[in-house]
Design an enzyme around this catalytic site. Structure first.
Site, PDB file in Angstrom:
ATOM      1  N   ARG A   1      57.562 -25.757  15.756  1.00 19.48           N
ATOM      2  CA  ARG A   1      56.740 -25.474  14.322  1.00 19.48           C
ATOM      3  C   ARG A   1      55.467 -27.201  14.228  1.00 19.48           C
ATOM      4  O   ARG A   1      54.387 -26.825  13.880  1.00 19.48           O
ATOM      5  CB  ARG A   1      57.066 -26.398  12.917  1.00 19.48           C
ATOM      6  CG  ARG A   1      56.168 -25.856  11.754  1.00 19.48           C
ATOM      7  CD  ARG A   1      56.701 -25.033  10.986  1.00 19.48           C
ATOM      8  NE  ARG A   1      58.659 -25.826  10.017  1.00 19.48           N
ATOM      9  CZ  ARG A   1      58.731 -26.884   9.983  1.00 19.48           C
ATOM     10  NH1 ARG A   1      57.398 -27.921   9.475  1.00 19.48           N
ATOM     11  NH2 ARG A   1      59.247 -27.456   9.753  1.00 19.48           N
TER      12      ARG A   1
ATOM     13  N   TYR B   1      36.238  -9.033   5.318  1.00 16.22           N
ATOM     14  CA  TYR B   1      37.320  -7.873   5.848  1.00 16.22           C
ATOM     15  C   TYR B   1      38.364  -8.183   4.074  1.00 16.22           C
ATOM     16  O   TYR B   1      38.310  -8.721   3.190  1.00 16.22           O
ATOM     17  CB  TYR B   1      38.359  -8.988   6.789  1.00 16.22           C
ATOM     18  CG  TYR B   1      39.801  -8.300   6.726  1.00 16.22           C
ATOM     19  CD1 TYR B   1      40.360  -7.502   7.209  1.00 16.22           C
ATOM     20  CD2 TYR B   1      40.773  -9.344   6.821  1.00 16.22           C
ATOM     21  CE1 TYR B   1      41.189  -6.352   7.035  1.00 16.22           C
ATOM     22  CE2 TYR B   1      41.491  -8.757   6.469  1.00 16.22           C
ATOM     23  CZ  TYR B   1      41.931  -7.357   6.760  1.00 16.22           C
ATOM     24  OH  TYR B   1      43.801  -7.083   7.488  1.00 16.22           O
TER      25      TYR B   1
ATOM     26  N   ASP C   1      33.926 -15.927  10.139  1.00 18.03           N
ATOM     27  CA  ASP C   1      35.009 -14.841  11.307  1.00 18.03           C
ATOM     28  C   ASP C   1      34.007 -13.989  12.096  1.00 18.03           C
ATOM     29  O   ASP C   1      33.339 -13.473  11.516  1.00 18.03           O
ATOM     30  CB  ASP C   1      35.987 -13.557  10.105  1.00 18.03           C
ATOM     31  CG  ASP C   1      36.483 -12.928  10.175  1.00 18.03           C
ATOM     32  OD1 ASP C   1      36.638 -12.668  11.318  1.00 18.03           O
ATOM     33  OD2 ASP C   1      37.992 -12.424   9.336  1.00 18.03           O
TER      34      ASP C   1
ATOM     35  N   LYS D   1      43.372  -8.555  16.427  1.00 13.63           N
ATOM     36  CA  LYS D   1      41.966  -7.242  16.987  1.00 13.63           C
ATOM     37  C   LYS D   1      41.815  -7.457  18.823  1.00 13.63           C
ATOM     38  O   LYS D   1      42.305  -7.300  19.566  1.00 13.63           O
ATOM     39  CB  LYS D   1      41.171  -7.484  16.089  1.00 13.63           C
ATOM     40  CG  LYS D   1      41.424  -7.603  14.988  1.00 13.63           C
ATOM     41  CD  LYS D   1      42.254  -6.897  14.225  1.00 13.63           C
ATOM     42  CE  LYS D   1      42.976  -6.918  12.833  1.00 13.63           C
ATOM     43  NZ  LYS D   1      42.097  -7.408  11.758  1.00 13.63           N
TER      44      LYS D   1
HETATM   45  C1  PLP Z   1      42.267  -8.152  10.612  1.00 15.80           C
HETATM   46  C2  PLP Z   1      41.222  -9.087   9.896  1.00 15.80           C
HETATM   47  C3  PLP Z   1      41.273 -10.332   9.342  1.00 15.80           C
HETATM   48  C4  PLP Z   1      43.509 -10.792   8.909  1.00 15.80           C
HETATM   49  O1  PLP Z   1      43.548 -10.722  10.167  1.00 15.80           O
HETATM   50  P1  PLP Z   1      45.416 -10.507  10.344  1.00 15.80           P
HETATM   51  O2  PLP Z   1      45.912 -10.798  11.759  1.00 15.80           O
HETATM   52  O3  PLP Z   1      45.743  -9.120   9.981  1.00 15.80           O
HETATM   53  O4  PLP Z   1      46.404 -11.711   9.651  1.00 15.80           O
HETATM   54  C5  PLP Z   1      40.873 -11.411   8.773  1.00 15.80           C
HETATM   55  N1  PLP Z   1      39.144 -10.399   9.335  1.00 15.80           N
HETATM   56  C6  PLP Z   1      39.027  -9.803   9.686  1.00 15.80           C
HETATM   57  C7  PLP Z   1      37.335  -9.250  10.111  1.00 15.80           C
HETATM   58  C8  PLP Z   1      39.698  -8.780  10.878  1.00 15.80           C
HETATM   59  O5  PLP Z   1      39.681  -7.098  10.959  1.00 15.80           O
END
Ligand code: PLP
Length: 389
Positions: A64, A119, A184, A209
């Protein structure tokens, strides 16, 4: 030697220790605990880990706190994002949560400024106040007015989700002044955009993604300066949202092809977007690469290409959306994005469903994540779906 170019870094970053280990592929270390080299050296290493640094000769202590397979992926991602370091998490939301907590602990303030659209999960997290923070929502050009003495962090996303507006990251950083800005970068990937070069303090990815890219990993990562990394790592150790080493192994395995995947998907998305824009049953297309899609001229200056996400509105409005979504055959009707195969979803109904209706994207918006299929096949599938109603 000159600094390596990004495509070369994608292949080699995070693999610096392999030759010394006598291996060619990164090993997958599934240990939950590690032998302590000695009583004193083990304690010394734990001190370093508790302070947010790496292990010393005393050992990794506990997974961890530190895992070498996860650390290799983190080093690679930090290289691609021009960061001192990175911290990987079990999901993108865990990465954002830990970043918010670290920003609050660092500044003592509990106020967040955020620019919509974001998001849906990030929007809901900030709006809920679940972390004890309050949020002021504003337009990108009003960030300077929204910032207060107790603002801990400014949160933005570019391109925005789901309608792909580009936000001028450098302008937001300037308006935020002393307040750190978190970007992000999930949609752009480090292949197309490096927010830290534009003055952002933190860059977050849902590695689920494009970084993962194959639809089989849930993960998140945040990158930044050594000071930020040393603030965020202890939050991860305290709250426990660690990335499993097998997920880190898969992510690291996928990074060498990230630039090739993103550029190929982007080429396909440009074709699909241009075709949609000329379709009699399509009312509007959102894509930064189309005429009018980048009013501030940020392509080339901030983002190296328009990306592989496309959104559109069919004629007939929201009523047309379910039939289109249920008629695609090659696209999968599913949330998520950034994989080798193409996905289609309606953000108001799915990725942004948890928001107040007034804060949701319009119900007629359909979002496409373009994968690596031949664009002609994707176009044929969309054409039959548009004509199915
Ligand atoms: C999917 C997504 C998230 C969240 O990510 P997870 O891996 O599903 O927790 C945050 N920001 C964007 C732009 C996303 O597409």
């Amino acid at each position: 030697m000159n600094p390596l170019r990004p495509d070369t870094q994608a292949v080699h970053a995070g693999r610096e220790d392999l030759t010394a280990l006598g291996v060619h592929a990164p090993p997958l270390d599934l240990s939950s605990t590690y032998p302590l080299a000695s009583f004193d050296a083990g304690g010394e290493s734990l001190d370093s880990l508790l302070a947010g640094g790496g292990p010393t000769a005393g050992g990794n202590v506990y997974s961890r706190a530190w895992n070498p397979t996860v650390a290799r992926f983190e080093r690679a991602l930090a290289t691609l994002e021009h960061a001192d370091g990175a911290v990987a998490f079990a999901s993108g939301m865990a990465a954002t949560t830990a970043s918010l907590m670290a920003a609050v602990m660092r500044s003592g303030g509990r106020h967040i400024v955020a620019v919509r659209p974001l998001y849906g999960g990030t929007d809901a997290l900030l709006d809920s106040g679940a972390l004890g923070t309050t949020v002021t929502w504003c337009e990108a050009k009003s960030v300077g007015d929204a910032v207060q003495a107790d603002t801990a962090l400014v949160v933005i996303e570019s391109p925005g989700n789901p309608t792909l507006e580009l936000v001028d990251i450098g302008a937001v950083v300037e308006a935020a002044g002393e307040v750190p800005v978190l970007v992000d970068n999930t949609f752009a990937t480090p292949v197309l955009q490096n927010p830290l070069d534009l003055g952002a303090a933190l860059v977050v990815h849902s590695a689920t993604k494009y970084l993962g890219g194959h639809g089989d990993v849930l993960a998140g990562v945040v990158a930044g300066s050594t000071q930020w990394v040393e603030a965020i790592r202890p939050v991860r150790a305290l709250t426990g949202g660690v990335l499993h080493p097998f997920a880190a192994y898969l992510l690291h395995r996928g990074l060498p092809t990230l630039p090739v995947r993103v550029r190929a998907a982007q080429a396909g998305a440009s074709e699909v977007a241009a075709w949609l824009a000329g379709h009699e049953l399509v009312a509007q297309v959102h894509y930064p690469g189309l005429p009018g899609g980048d009013p501030e001229g940020l392509l080339g200056r901030q983002m190296r290409g328009p990306g592989a996400m496309v959104a559109f509105r069919a004629t007939g409005g929201a009523a047309a959306v379910p039939a289109i979504a249920e008629s695609v055959r090659l696209f999968t009707h599913a949330v998520s994005l950034g994989g080798v195969d193409s996905l289609l979803e309606a953000p108001a109904a799915f990725t942004h469903r948890m928001l107040q209706v007034a804060d949701q994207p319009d119900a007629d918006v359909v979002r496409l994540s373009i994968g690596l299929e031949d664009p002609e096949d994707l176009i044929a599938d969309l054409d039959q779906a548009l004509r199915s109603r």
